[in-house]
Motif scaffolding. Structure first.
Motif, mmCIF file in Angstrom:
data_model
loop_
_atom_site.group_PDB
_atom_site.id
_atom_site.type_symbol
_atom_site.label_atom_id
_atom_site.label_comp_id
_atom_site.label_asym_id
_atom_site.label_seq_id
_atom_site.Cartn_x
_atom_site.Cartn_y
_atom_site.Cartn_z
ATOM 1 N N TYR A 140 1.098 -1.312 -0.166
ATOM 2 C CA TYR A 140 0.374 -0.047 -0.084
ATOM 3 C C TYR A 140 0.765 1.391 0.092
ATOM 4 N N THR A 141 1.843 1.075 1.055
ATOM 5 C CA THR A 141 2.441 2.486 0.799
ATOM 6 C C THR A 141 3.478 3.064 -0.815
ATOM 7 N N GLU A 142 3.919 1.959 -1.075
ATOM 8 C CA GLU A 142 4.445 2.289 -2.714
ATOM 9 C C GLU A 142 3.698 2.837 -3.068
ATOM 10 N N ASN A 143 1.954 2.228 -3.700
ATOM 11 C CA ASN A 143 1.024 2.232 -4.076
ATOM 12 C C ASN A 143 0.838 4.263 -4.044
ATOM 13 N N THR A 144 1.020 4.601 -2.784
ATOM 14 C CA THR A 144 1.247 6.700 -2.913
ATOM 15 C C THR A 144 1.410 7.214 -4.101
ATOM 16 N N VAL A 202 4.118 10.575 8.776
ATOM 17 C CA VAL A 202 4.209 10.863 7.663
ATOM 18 C C VAL A 202 5.961 10.898 6.601
ATOM 19 N N PHE A 203 6.772 10.847 7.591
ATOM 20 C CA PHE A 203 7.566 10.629 7.478
ATOM 21 C C PHE A 203 7.802 9.326 6.898
ATOM 22 N N ALA A 204 7.274 8.823 7.402
ATOM 23 C CA ALA A 204 8.159 7.265 7.154
ATOM 24 C C ALA A 204 6.711 7.308 5.979
ATOM 25 N N GLY A 205 5.881 7.310 5.573
ATOM 26 C CA GLY A 205 5.349 7.748 3.991
ATOM 27 C C GLY A 205 5.983 8.927 2.670
ATOM 28 N N SER A 262 2.415 1.750 8.065
ATOM 29 C CA SER A 262 0.758 0.855 8.103
ATOM 30 C C SER A 262 0.928 -0.066 8.315
ATOM 31 N N VAL A 263 1.898 -1.481 7.220
ATOM 32 C CA VAL A 263 1.255 -2.699 7.344
ATOM 33 C C VAL A 263 2.197 -3.469 8.124
ATOM 34 N N ASN A 319 1.228 7.599 6.626
ATOM 35 C CA ASN A 319 1.699 7.275 5.018
ATOM 36 C C ASN A 319 1.131 7.264 4.218
ATOM 37 N N THR A 320 0.006 7.868 3.591
ATOM 38 C CA THR A 320 -0.933 8.210 2.693
ATOM 39 C C THR A 320 -0.760 9.682 2.695
#
Length: 620
Positions: free
Chosen positions: A127-131, A205-208, A246-247, A279-280
């Motif tokens: 999911y986070t890659e898909n942002t 947020v930083f992780a995203g 998130s995951v 993350n998003t």
């Protein structure tokens, strides 16, 4: 003698290979370009600097990958998401096990990125890659917001499902020894209980930002080793910096739930939700504020089909289901040269030229009633699913040649009428839905379609049910149920309204062209309403210049009366149903029943009208 004199009388220099084969250079260049572009049309090497991509080239690579992702089936996305979610268990397993064995969090953190490397290199959906990639398509209006949300939802649920499966194995499968199990609980408790909601959000947020950055840098890399190094260093910063993914957060929360230390709902709202939102927002912000706007306005020049500038309209972007470059049609270049002299234009989509010449016959008949009219037949070539992003020139020529051959009988049919006739071609996987766009492009006044139970107008409207809430027809539509077309004796039931106005115009054209006899029908509820119905029909006939028509006013059931009267005529013309969407979703429309029950040919007329949302849902 000077140099110029010395050349006199000398034989001309021998021709080089390039002189002898003037197309060789172009051929070499085309071969090089073919080798250096991916199947989806993205550059494989940089253009300005061979081993380095520009921002535009990176963006094109991302768009090509995103196009393949968002047009994948839900099953493909979900199971890829499960694989990625299960791989996150590797991260949790290694982080907890090594930290417990060495009693050193830094050593454990060194193995934290391995699960993410497994995901990135394996091409699984995280999911986070898909942002980043799907958002790039959405920003360019190549994918709609609903398509983006669908993609995110499927991948996220797949990730959570895979993470839950992996966590169950870790918790109940005896994978952890007692020390590692205790360390896993300790790590999970840190996020769930010791960090507040806003702190979780900020760290996420930083992780995203980091994850979206990994995706961008990964697409700017040319080899697997570079991607592994970048992925490792970037994801190492998450445990070292005390950030949250998130995951991973979901897996940790589920681990606590399985051990009875956390309520599932509380884990979602107080732990997983702030991390997911962070993350998003972090990932999207990187796309929007940094990567997207550092590219030029020509960023999609090679990511679109040649010569096509088609993007989703604002309504399609907000409410539609379209996603990916495959929805963009391959148009016949001759469409740009179609006449635009203000004539009345009738467009006829043709799916099978061998069987649909009757539609062109009717279109030419209607056009002959106008002082100046053009009939435009569009050969619609439907592709099964996605097609190559950039068809070669030879492929285009072959398709155009075959289309011209198949359309020859259509041209012969039109040659018997004194009307201006044009043809073009469109290759699309959207079938006749593309005709709405074609009608707008060519500024058509009327579109003539053939009826088919499997097509979108089989519920007696020209729009799909859900799109009916957001779209307006581009022009008048006339849908034909052909049972041996005979316009000599026409029945026109009317209740007023714009669709009946169009029906009256069509009847007028048929009268002018072939001298059709016309009967107007108005059905009332009871005998007491017959007199009022007679007055209405007389007024309506006068307003629409049909005073020579036979006037029929009958009391009874509408469907029964229309079917009975239609049995006495050779052609029935109906206005499209005015019933609302909700009622039509529950029951078949009257028009649908009539069209299938009568024996004569039927024309279904629909005119664009500004209807409120209430009228679209519940009818007039």
């Amino acid at each position: 003698m000077d140099d110029s004199d010395s050349d006199v009388g000398e034989p001309p220099p021998e021709r080089t290979d390039v002189d002898e084969f003037p197309d060789q250079t172009d051929l070499d260049e085309s071969v090089r370009e073919a080798v250096e572009r991916s199947r989806m049309g993205a550059p494989a090497v940089g253009e300005a600097v061979r081993d380095r991509f520009s921002a535009d080239e990176v963006f094109q690579r991302i768009v090509a990958a995103a196009d393949e992702e968002v047009t994948s089936t839900g099953r493909e996305l979900f199971f890829s998401g499960i694989a990625a979610g299960f791989a996150i268990s590797i991260t949790f397993l290694l982080y907890a096990s090594v930290s417990a064995t060495t009693d050193n969090k830094i050593v454990g953190a060194l193995l934290y990125p391995l699960g993410f490397i497994y995901i990135i290199i394996g091409g699984y959906q995280l999911y986070t890659e898909n942002t980043l990639p799907p958002v790039a398509l959405t920003l360019e209006r190549i994918a709609s917001l609903p398509a983006l949300l669908r993609h995110w939802t499927i991948v996220l649920f797949g990730n959570f499902a895979g993470g839950a499966i992996g966590t169950v194995v870790l918790a109940w499968g005896g994978v952890f020894d007692p020390a590692a199990a205790e360390e896993a609980l300790y790590l999970a408790r840190q996020g769930a209980f010791e960090v507040g909601w806003w702190a979780l959000f900020s760290k996420a947020v930083f992780a995203g930002l980091i994850v979206a950055g990994v995706v961008w840098v990964g697409f700017s890399s040319r080899d697997t080793i570079s991607r592994i190094v970048v992925t490792y260093l970037a994801f190492l910063s998450i445990p070292v910096g005390g950030l949250f993914h998130s995951v991973v957060a979901f897996s940790e929360a589920w681990y606590l739930v399985l051990h009875g230390e956390l309520a599932f709902l509380a884990g979602l709202t107080d732990f997983v939700l702030p991390v997911l939102l962070g993350n998003t927002i972090g990932g999207v912000a990187l796309v929007t504020l940094v990567n997207y706007f550092q590219t030029s306005e020509d960023r999609l020049e090679s990511a679109r089909f040649e010569g096509i500038e088609r993007r989703l309209t604002p309504r399609e972007w907000l409410f539609g289901r379209l996603a990916g470059r495959s929805y963009v049609p391959m148009l016949d270049p001759s469409e740009r040269s179609l006449s635009r002299d203000g004539d009345y234009r009738i467009m006829v989509p043709i799916a099978n030229p061998r069987t649909e010449s009757g539609l062109v016959d009717l279109a030419c008949t209607l056009a002959s009633a106008k002082e100046a009219a053009t009939v435009h037949a569009v050969h619609v070539i439907q592709t099964p699913g996605r097609r190559p992003a950039d068809p070669s020139h030879r492929q285009r020529q072959r398709i155009a040649g075959e289309s011209a051959r198949l359309m020859e009988p259509i041209r012969e049919t039109a040659s018997g009428y004194d009307v201006h006739f044009e043809t073009s071609m469109v290759v699309t996987n959207r079938s006749f839905e593309e005709m709405f766009d074609a009608a707008r492009r060519t500024e058509s006044d009327l579109v003539l379609l053939g009826w088919d139970e499997n097509r979108l107008w089989s519920d007696a409207r020209a729009e799909r049910p859900l799109e009916e809430l957001t779209n307006q027809l581009p022009c008048d539509f006339l849908i034909v149920k052909d049972r041996g077309f005979d316009p000599s004796d026409v029945l026109l039931p009317t209740y007023g309204g714009p669709d009946s106005d169009l029906s009256a115009e069509v009847v007028g054209m048929l009268q002018s062209a072939v001298g059709s006899a016309v009967s107007l029908l108005h059905v009332v509820e009871s005998d007491a309403d017959v007199e009022a119905g007679q007055r209405f029909l007389e007024t309506w006939a006068l307003e629409h210049e049909l005073t020579d028509a036979e006037l029929l006013v009958e009391a009874g059931d509408v469907e029964t009366v229309i079917e009975r009267e239609a049995g006495k005529h050779s052609l029935l013309i109906l206005g499209a149903t005015e019933r609302g969407l909700l009622s039509r979703l529950l029951t078949d429309s009257l028009h649908y029943e009539v069209v299938n029950d009568v024996d004569c040919s039927v024309l279904l007329a629909e005119r664009p009208s500004e209807r409120s949302l209430w009228e679209r849902l519940f009818g007039r």
